[in-house]
Write a protein that holds these residues in place. Structure first.
Motif, short mmCIF file in Angstrom:
data_model
loop_
_atom_site.label_atom_id
_atom_site.label_comp_id
_atom_site.label_asym_id
_atom_site.label_seq_id
_atom_site.Cartn_x
_atom_site.Cartn_y
_atom_site.Cartn_z
N GLY A 123 -15.87 6.52 -1.51
CA GLY A 123 -15.19 6.08 0.25
C GLY A 123 -15.21 4.67 0.55
N GLY A 124 -15.58 3.47 -0.80
CA GLY A 124 -16.17 2.55 -0.05
C GLY A 124 -17.57 2.39 0.52
N VAL A 132 -6.34 9.29 0.81
CA VAL A 132 -7.43 8.26 0.88
C VAL A 132 -5.87 6.92 1.99
N GLY A 133 -5.03 7.18 1.31
CA GLY A 133 -4.48 6.04 1.99
C GLY A 133 -4.22 5.90 3.70
N LEU A 134 -4.94 7.02 4.50
CA LEU A 134 -4.83 7.01 5.31
C LEU A 134 -6.45 6.22 5.96
N PHE A 135 -7.13 5.86 5.16
CA PHE A 135 -8.39 5.29 5.55
C PHE A 135 -7.80 4.20 5.30
N ARG A 189 1.18 -1.17 0.24
CA ARG A 189 0.17 0.06 -0.22
C ARG A 189 1.12 1.61 -0.05
N THR A 190 2.18 0.81 0.54
CA THR A 190 2.81 2.77 0.66
C THR A 190 3.51 2.20 -1.26
N PRO A 208 -8.16 1.28 -4.50
CA PRO A 208 -6.97 1.44 -4.76
C PRO A 208 -6.79 2.70 -6.43
N ASP A 209 -7.69 3.49 -7.25
CA ASP A 209 -7.67 3.87 -7.30
C ASP A 209 -8.77 4.55 -7.40
N PRO A 210 -8.59 5.41 -6.15
CA PRO A 210 -9.97 6.31 -6.55
C PRO A 210 -10.73 7.27 -7.46
#
Length: 329
Positions: free
Chosen positions: A155-156, A55-58, A25-26, A165-167
């Motif tokens: 947001g899911g 978005v990665g923080l969520f 993810r990083t 992965p690609d919002p």
């Protein structure tokens, strides 16, 4: 066939060493590398960098729905203040929401209306805000506040409570009750440039388009959709150019002034002479008329109720000779 399988098991470890390791993810946030961020010259690219990091923080943190969370960006994005929150699309429409300076009223619509919506609020520093001068036509105006931005992403959902992965970006539509943007608590307002001037709300839209509107109240603007907004004022007009005479010597200036004064005096003298000659001719003409009137002795007689001069008869009165006889021949 029996000889193929041993060779397969021999080359399999070697093939696994040659292949790149699976991405984590990083890995998708490598765009925040120092060299990449320094080369950012487009507001759109900056939005994508902030989006990917936020978005990665969520995925990494269990952020609660409806709670605004502050985002600590990397050092190479210093000067950008970001807050984010995740809402349900239906709840956002029924109750509205407030994300720092942005107040979304009831009835706001999200298109498309996914299960959950991530709102990202941006406050760009003055250095990052100058990027908009390179991409938008702000000639004649100057920015007095940092640029504020509000963007929405998917947001899911309930089945997958993590972001994709690609919002993708969502549209925020607030035609009925516009979004209020309050600049009152922005501590970096340039008060020196805003003094005695009326600020305008600059809405930065796509394709380099910017729209100027009036404030609804002091330091408060309205927007009907997502995007970036800031306060601008009319730029001060530049002072008129001043002619410098550093390369001209003093004696040249004195000579030019003397010649100009002499020429002016000469022209003034010609004007005075012309006026004197004209007055002299007029006086002489009047004197001739007066003398002609005085030397002519005229009789005065009454013509009705008016006394008028009249000249005596100068012609000999004809006499009719009645006794004249013609001679006889």
């Amino acid at each position: 066939m029996g000889s193929v399988f041993p060779l397969f098991f021999i080359f399999l470890p070697l093939m696994s060493l040659a292949l790149p390791p699976p991405s984590s993810r990083t890995d998708k946030f490598t765009v925040t590398d120092d060299k990449t961020v320094i080369n950012i010259r487009s507001p759109r690219l900056l939005d994508l960098v902030v989006r990917d990091f936020t978005v990665g923080l969520f995925d990494e943190n269990n952020f609660q729905t409806g709670v605004v969370n502050h985002v600590n960006l990397p050092e190479n994005l210093t000067g950008i203040d970001v807050d984010t929150a995740r809402f349900r699309c239906g709840s956002l429409r029924r109750y509205g929401a407030r994300v720092k300076e942005f107040y979304l009223r009831k009835g706001v619509m999200i298109n498309p209306c996914v299960e959950r919506v991530i709102l990202i609020r941006q406050e760009l520093g003055l250095n990052w805000s100058n990027m908009y001068y390179d991409n938008y036509n702000l000639q004649g105006y100057e920015l007095v506040t940092p640029i504020l931005g509000l963007l929405a992403y998917n947001g899911g959902d309930d089945y997958q409570n993590i972001t994709r992965p690609d919002p993708f970006e969502l549209r925020v539509i607030a035609d009925g009750d516009p979004i209020k943007v309050d600049f009152t608590n922005i501590s970096r307002i340039n008060s020196r440039n805003i003094k005695d001037k009326m600020p305008y709300c600059a809405n930065f839209e796509g394709q380099g388009k910017v729209t100027l509107t009036s404030m609804v109240s002091p330091h408060v603007c309205e927007a009907k959709k997502e995007g970036h907004i800031g306060l601008v004022v009319k730029a001060a007009s530049p002072p008129p150019p001043v002619a410098y005479t550093e390369g001209i010597s003093r004696w040249k200036i004195a000579l030019g002034s003397s010649v100009g004064a002499a020429l002016g005096a000469f022209l003034l003298g010609l004007l005075m002479v012309a006026m004197f000659v004209k007055a002299k001719k007029r006086s002489k003409l009047e004197d001739m008329v007066r003398r002609a009137y005085e030397e002519e002795a005229l009789q005065v007689s009454m013509v009705g109720h008016v006394r008028a001069p009249c000249a005596p008869a100068t012609r000999t009165v004809p006499i009719i000779e009645r006794d004249y006889r013609p001679p006889y021949f």
